[in-house]
Design an enzyme around this catalytic site. Structure first.
Site, mmCIF file in Angstrom:
data_model
loop_
_atom_site.group_PDB
_atom_site.id
_atom_site.type_symbol
_atom_site.label_atom_id
_atom_site.label_comp_id
_atom_site.label_asym_id
_atom_site.label_seq_id
_atom_site.Cartn_x
_atom_site.Cartn_y
_atom_site.Cartn_z
ATOM 1 C CB CYS A 67 -63.076 112.284 -10.025
ATOM 2 S SG CYS A 67 -62.285 111.450 -11.416
ATOM 3 C CB THR A 102 -64.047 112.945 -14.532
ATOM 4 O OG1 THR A 102 -63.130 111.956 -14.988
ATOM 5 C CG2 THR A 102 -65.179 113.087 -15.542
ATOM 6 C CG HIS A 106 -61.357 117.218 -17.162
ATOM 7 N ND1 HIS A 106 -60.350 118.118 -17.427
ATOM 8 C CD2 HIS A 106 -60.751 116.001 -17.060
ATOM 9 C CE1 HIS A 106 -59.190 117.488 -17.479
ATOM 10 N NE2 HIS A 106 -59.408 116.196 -17.248
ATOM 11 C CG HIS A 159 -67.515 109.457 -10.373
ATOM 12 N ND1 HIS A 159 -67.316 110.668 -11.004
ATOM 13 C CD2 HIS A 159 -66.323 108.829 -10.355
ATOM 14 C CE1 HIS A 159 -66.038 110.748 -11.358
ATOM 15 N NE2 HIS A 159 -65.420 109.653 -10.976
ATOM 16 C CD GLU A 160 -62.845 109.949 -6.974
ATOM 17 O OE1 GLU A 160 -62.121 109.976 -7.980
ATOM 18 O OE2 GLU A 160 -62.488 110.435 -5.877
#
Length: 340
Positions: free
Chosen positions: A37, A39, A42, A60-61
């Site tokens: 992701c 994120t 980042h 988390h995906e």
């Protein structure tokens, strides 16, 4: 048990993880695939170190298979294929008005606690959504970002036949485009990256490059001067913020999808007054958004294979993040977290 660990800015290592036996209300998963992701990128750049405590496993995906269930778990069983809704709600707060997905005590699993870039992952059972048997685990890794898109479109109250503009044709913007199409909306995507524009055109989207043509004028031509009923700002850019108020019509809606942190951007507030425009924030997803995402994914409406830039192993995760930095026009990178 193998896991990837974010160590410091630009550095991810792969080493021995810890397999955690599920407690009451918990489930241990064999992670199949986990998407990278924005994120996660980042985090890789070191800008979220105030939340992430290195060395930490992020991601988390995820799609996975249930390997072990703890006491009291009834919603899934060993062998079920699942997607993970990675939210830990914490204590309810009166400020939240019952919207736990954006509550004051929300913790995001995979950022604030251990995530999915590992062989084995133990999570609360309420985070799990069963996947249809015919949906591949590779495609199941798209459920989380597709749920984001479903939530954004729900917040925008989009109806069939409405004109919608997606500002930013990256992974989330593209998935928003597909959800809008599935709802019967007329979809336009604004994007400046030529590689992404070419891909979006091949996927059948009507695209506009605002670096080469006047976006408002082109939208006016395409809509017969009706302009945009609902715009989605996904770019996170100052030009995107400027554009969103220029293209919407009277009582048009703007859904703020991108995270506009740091540098402040100028917003034309007069246009909100003049045309009674609505600005709507959209963050994360709710349970029904996951179910909607699974329904759309199972229908075959989204050509996930065409959105996958690369699939690589957990062992090569550092190289994948390095490649993302060097290939910003890529769409979706997936990490295969188990060898089987």
């Amino acid at each position: 048990m193998k896991a990837a660990f974010y160590e410091s800015k630009g550095k991810i290592t792969v080493g021995e993880g810890k397999q955690i036996t599920p407690g009451k209300g918990e489930v241990r998963l064999d992670v199949a695939y986990c998407g990278v992701c924005g994120t996660d990128v980042h985090i890789f750049h070191g800008v979220m170190d105030q939340r992430v405590a290195p060395p930490q496993t992020v991601g988390h995906e995820a799609s996975a298979v249930v390997a072990e269930v703890g006491e009291g778990v009834e919603n899934v069983k060993v062998g079920d294929k699942v997607a993970v809704r990675p939210l830990h709600f914490g204590e309810e707060h009166p400020f939240d008005k019952g919207f736990k997905h954006v509550g004051k005590n929300l913790k995001f699993i995979g950022i604030d606690s251990s995530g999915a870039f590992q062989n084995s992952w133990t999570v609360p059972s309420y985070t799990l959504h069963k996947l249809p048997e015919q949906l591949s685990l590779m495609h199941g890794a798209f459920i989380e970002p597709l749920a984001v898109a479903c939530h954004d479109v729900k917040i925008g109250r989009v109806e069939k036949g409405e004109n919608c503009l997606v500002i930013g044709g990256g992974p989330i913007g593209t998935l928003i485009g597909y959800v809008l199409k599935e709802k019967g909306a007329n979809v336009f995507i604004s994007e400046v990256n030529e590689t992404r524009l070419s891909m979006l055109n091949e996927l059948g989207f009507t695209t506009i490059n605002p670096a080469k043509e006047n976006l408002s004028e082109r939208i006016s031509e395409l809509t017969g001067e009706k302009m945009i009923d609902c715009a989605f700002e996904v770019s996170g850019s100052a030009p995107g913020v400027q554009t969103m108020t220029e293209v919407v019509n009277v009582r048009g809606r703007i859904v703020m999808v991108a995270i506009h942190g740091g540098e402040q951007k100028q917003v034309d507030l007069f246009k909100f007054f003049w045309s009674e425009i609505e600005l709507l924030g959209a963050r994360l997803y709710e349970e029904d958004d996951y179910e909607e995402a699974i329904r759309i994914a199972d229908s075959g409406f989204v050509p996930f294979e065409k959105l996958i830039t690369k699939v690589d192993s957990l062992d090569n995760i550092q190289a994948v993040f390095d490649e993302i930095d060097q290939n910003p026009e890529g769409m979706k990178y997936l990490i295969k977290c188990n060898d089987n």
